[in-house]
Design an enzyme around this catalytic site. Structure first.
Site, PDB file in Angstrom:
ATOM      1  N   HIS A 190       0.867  -1.180   0.000  1.00 41.65           N
ATOM      2  CA  HIS A 190       0.000   0.000   0.000  1.00 41.65           C
ATOM      3  C   HIS A 190       0.909   1.237   0.000  1.00 41.65           C
ATOM      4  CE1 HIS A 190      -2.728   2.980   1.843  1.00 41.65           C
ATOM      5  NE2 HIS A 190      -3.714   2.220   1.422  1.00 41.65           N
ATOM      6  N   ASP A 194       3.082  -4.527   8.053  1.00 40.35           N
ATOM      7  CA  ASP A 194       1.886  -3.692   7.905  1.00 40.35           C
ATOM      8  C   ASP A 194       0.684  -4.609   8.077  1.00 40.35           C
ATOM      9  OD1 ASP A 194      -0.366  -2.461   6.932  1.00 40.35           O
ATOM     10  OD2 ASP A 194       0.559  -1.673   5.111  1.00 40.35           O
ATOM     11  N   GLN A 242      -4.622  -4.892   7.185  1.00 40.57           N
ATOM     12  CA  GLN A 242      -5.716  -5.767   6.733  1.00 40.57           C
ATOM     13  C   GLN A 242      -5.737  -7.096   7.490  1.00 40.57           C
ATOM     14  OE1 GLN A 242      -8.035  -4.684   4.959  1.00 40.57           O
ATOM     15  NE2 GLN A 242      -7.144  -2.931   3.899  1.00 40.57           N
ATOM     16  N   LYS A 277     -10.212  -0.304  10.915  1.00 40.59           N
ATOM     17  CA  LYS A 277     -10.422  -1.463  10.045  1.00 40.59           C
ATOM     18  C   LYS A 277     -10.777  -2.698  10.863  1.00 40.59           C
ATOM     19  CE  LYS A 277      -7.095   0.033   6.512  1.00 40.59           C
ATOM     20  NZ  LYS A 277      -7.940   0.604   5.476  1.00 40.59           N
ATOM     21  N   CYS A 336      -4.879   2.667  -3.554  1.00 38.02           N
ATOM     22  CA  CYS A 336      -3.565   3.096  -3.032  1.00 38.02           C
ATOM     23  C   CYS A 336      -2.505   2.030  -3.298  1.00 38.02           C
ATOM     24  CB  CYS A 336      -3.622   3.447  -1.539  1.00 38.02           C
ATOM     25  SG  CYS A 336      -4.767   4.755  -1.178  1.00 38.02           S
TER      26      CYS A 336
HETATM   27  N1  C6P Z   1      -6.256   0.683   2.903  1.00 39.78           N
HETATM   28  C1  C6P Z   1      -8.169   0.366   1.446  1.00 39.78           C
HETATM   29  O1  C6P Z   1      -9.306   0.662   1.045  1.00 39.78           O
HETATM   30  P1  C6P Z   1      -4.759   3.897   7.287  1.00 39.78           P
HETATM   31  O2  C6P Z   1      -5.348   4.745   6.201  1.00 39.78           O
HETATM   32  O3  C6P Z   1      -3.545   4.500   7.890  1.00 39.78           O
HETATM   33  O4  C6P Z   1      -5.756   3.420   8.286  1.00 39.78           O
HETATM   34  O5  C6P Z   1      -4.303   2.529   6.559  1.00 39.78           O
HETATM   35  C2  C6P Z   1      -3.409   2.576   5.481  1.00 39.78           C
HETATM   36  C3  C6P Z   1      -3.206   1.208   4.918  1.00 39.78           C
HETATM   37  C4  C6P Z   1      -1.978   0.605   5.072  1.00 39.78           C
HETATM   38  N2  C6P Z   1      -1.749  -0.640   4.629  1.00 39.78           N
HETATM   39  C5  C6P Z   1      -2.702  -1.369   4.023  1.00 39.78           C
HETATM   40  C6  C6P Z   1      -2.409  -2.767   3.596  1.00 39.78           C
HETATM   41  C7  C6P Z   1      -3.982  -0.804   3.838  1.00 39.78           C
HETATM   42  O6  C6P Z   1      -4.921  -1.523   3.241  1.00 39.78           O
HETATM   43  C8  C6P Z   1      -4.219   0.520   4.270  1.00 39.78           C
HETATM   44  C9  C6P Z   1      -5.555   1.172   4.016  1.00 39.78           C
HETATM   45  C10 C6P Z   1      -7.586   1.164   2.589  1.00 39.78           C
HETATM   46  O7  C6P Z   1      -7.522  -0.569   0.970  1.00 39.78           O
HETATM   47  C11 C6P Z   1      -7.639   2.632   2.305  1.00 39.78           C
HETATM   48  S1  C6P Z   1      -6.681   3.090   0.883  1.00 39.78           S
END
Ligand code: C6P
Length: 413
Positions: A130, A207, A210, A233, A371
């Site tokens: 991401h 990371d 998910q 999430k 992203c």
């Molecule tokens: N992906 C998606 O719709 P934040 O925004 O900081 O809570 O998470 C960022 C992020 C980092 N790593 C992974 C693997 C992610 O999936 C995400 C967030 C969302 O897929 C928003 S783009």
């Protein structure tokens, strides 16, 4: 809330009732919420924890010598212990509260990377990261002259493991990779990656954006140095999340934000800083967010992550089975075990058009690059449409999605 019936099986219909937002019509149709990888919905237990905190205990933490401040501090630090236990950390001191995954990774890039990485050191990432686990490293690499390397993704949506051994050379000082891909659903073998990285002396960052709400996580079994995740999430409030860092490594890092509450003493010339985790939490933190996150964890733990993962797998394999009935479908990601994420392309329609078509029928999907622009480029796509599930979703909702997609195929053709 205890939704266990007949031994270990969960009463999923009762679980769904805990989510008030799901009970509504969108554009005249019952809402089907399949955008859980972007953010999940919140159960009453979390909404109630937030309300109760603001109604009864609201005060700043660590500062006031009064009853409400003591209660707020106790709840905030209690939340830290809950997070530590949830991910198997050795102690609550290893948990830094952040705004989420993105902020956690930026913290590591700036505070750890800024101090410990040098020109020509290598940061190893993967092609499926991401932007949150890519851009902070690009910024750092540009600033200090470090190199970026990438483990490639194969056509099946898994990482090309044979190349990992060649890429993991002693110049690699950090290996940062995703637990579960937000576009492909791929689940990476975290413990194996960490073991390999350790063998060349590289620090690891996982990371877990998910993974954290879906799979059991034990940072000690993973053997990782850092792990980042977002509360929103996994049933928690937006703006909540955490960074896990091994105590030794966190305490060797300089602060990244300066301000109140992260210091031991301050003169006009210089300051001495608290130990981790408080060293990294300058200013008034998101107290309600941390309390809401702990309530989300308590809620998830009552259901149990193994049951959630099983439910994910059921919904995902049912979706893949039913997608085979639709014309002109290309599904991304592994055919075997995967997270509750199915990204696809339909010949007949652009992802944005398809997502808008679905929305008019009450179905919330996500369309676009998620992203993951380099990953989309790797597959020669401008973007995909994505259905992502959580434990309150049902196979009946998937049946409805199939009907909508079949209509879309006809409409756009
Ligand atoms: N992906 C998606 O719709 P934040 O925004 O900081 O809570 O998470 C960022 C992020 C980092 N790593 C992974 C693997 C992610 O999936 C995400 C967030 C969302 O897929 C928003 S783009």
């Amino acid at each position: 809330m205890v939704h266990q019936v007949r031994g270990s099986s969960v009463d999923w219909a009762a679980v769904r009732e805990d989510f008030p937002v799901l009970d509504q019509q969108v554009h005249g149709h019952p809402l089907i919420y399949f955008d859980n990888a972007a953010t999940t919905q919140k159960p009453r237990a979390v909404l109630e924890a937030l309300r109760s905190y603001y109604e009864h205990d609201n005060a700043n933490v660590h500062r006031g010598l009064h009853e409400l401040s003591s209660r707020a501090t106790e709840a905030y630090e209690g939340a830290r212990a809950t997070v530590a236990q949830y991910i198997g950390a050795a102690s609550a001191e290893e948990i830094v509260f952040t705004r989420g995954t993105t902020e956690s990774i930026n913290l590591v890039a700036q505070a750890w990377g800024g101090k410990f990485l040098r020109a020509d050191d290598v940061i190893l990432l993967t092609e499926m990261e991401h932007h949150s686990n890519l851009v902070p490293w690009q910024l750092l690499a540009e600033r200090i002259g470090a190199q970026l390397r990438f483990v490639p993704v194969g056509d099946d949506g898994t990482l090309v493991l044979e190349q990992l051994d060649q890429l993991l050379t002693p110049e690699v000082k950090l290996f940062a990779f995703t637990h579960v891909s937000n576009s492909l659903g791929t689940i990476n073998p975290v413990a194996e990656f960490c073991r390999k990285a350790r063998s060349v002396g590289a620090v690891t960052l996982v990371d877990a954006a998910q993974g954290a709400g879906h799979l059991p996580i034990d940072v000690q079994e993973f053997g990782c140095d850092f792990l980042a995740f977002s509360g929103h999430k996994m049933c928690g409030p937006t703006g909540s999340g955490a960074l896990y860092g091994r105590a030794e490594i966190l305490n060797a890092m300089p602060p990244w934000h300066g301000g109140g509450e992260m210091i031991v003493s301050v003169t006009l010339e210089k300051s001495a800083f608290k130990k981790a985790p408080h060293r990294f939490e300058a200013g008034t933190p998101n107290i309600a967010g941390a309390i809401g996150l702990a309530a989300a964890i308590d809620y998830i733990e009552q259901i149990g992550r193994p049951a959630i993962f099983e439910h994910d797998a059921r919904l995902t394999s049912y979706t893949l089975e039913r997608f085979a009935e639709l014309p002109g479908m290309r599904v991304l990601g592994p055919s075997g075990e995967r997270g509750a994420i199915v990204g696809f392309v339909m010949d007949a329609a652009h992802p944005h058009d398809l997502t808008t078509f679905a929305d008019r029928r009450g179905l919330a999907l996500r369309g676009g690059h998620h992203c993951n622009q380099p990953l989309m480029r790797r597959f020669g796509l401008p973007g995909t449409t994505r259905a992502s599930f959580y434990f309150y979703n049902t196979t009946e909702e998937i049946d409805r999605m199939i009907d909508i997609l079949r209509d879309a195929a006809r409409f756009f053709a």
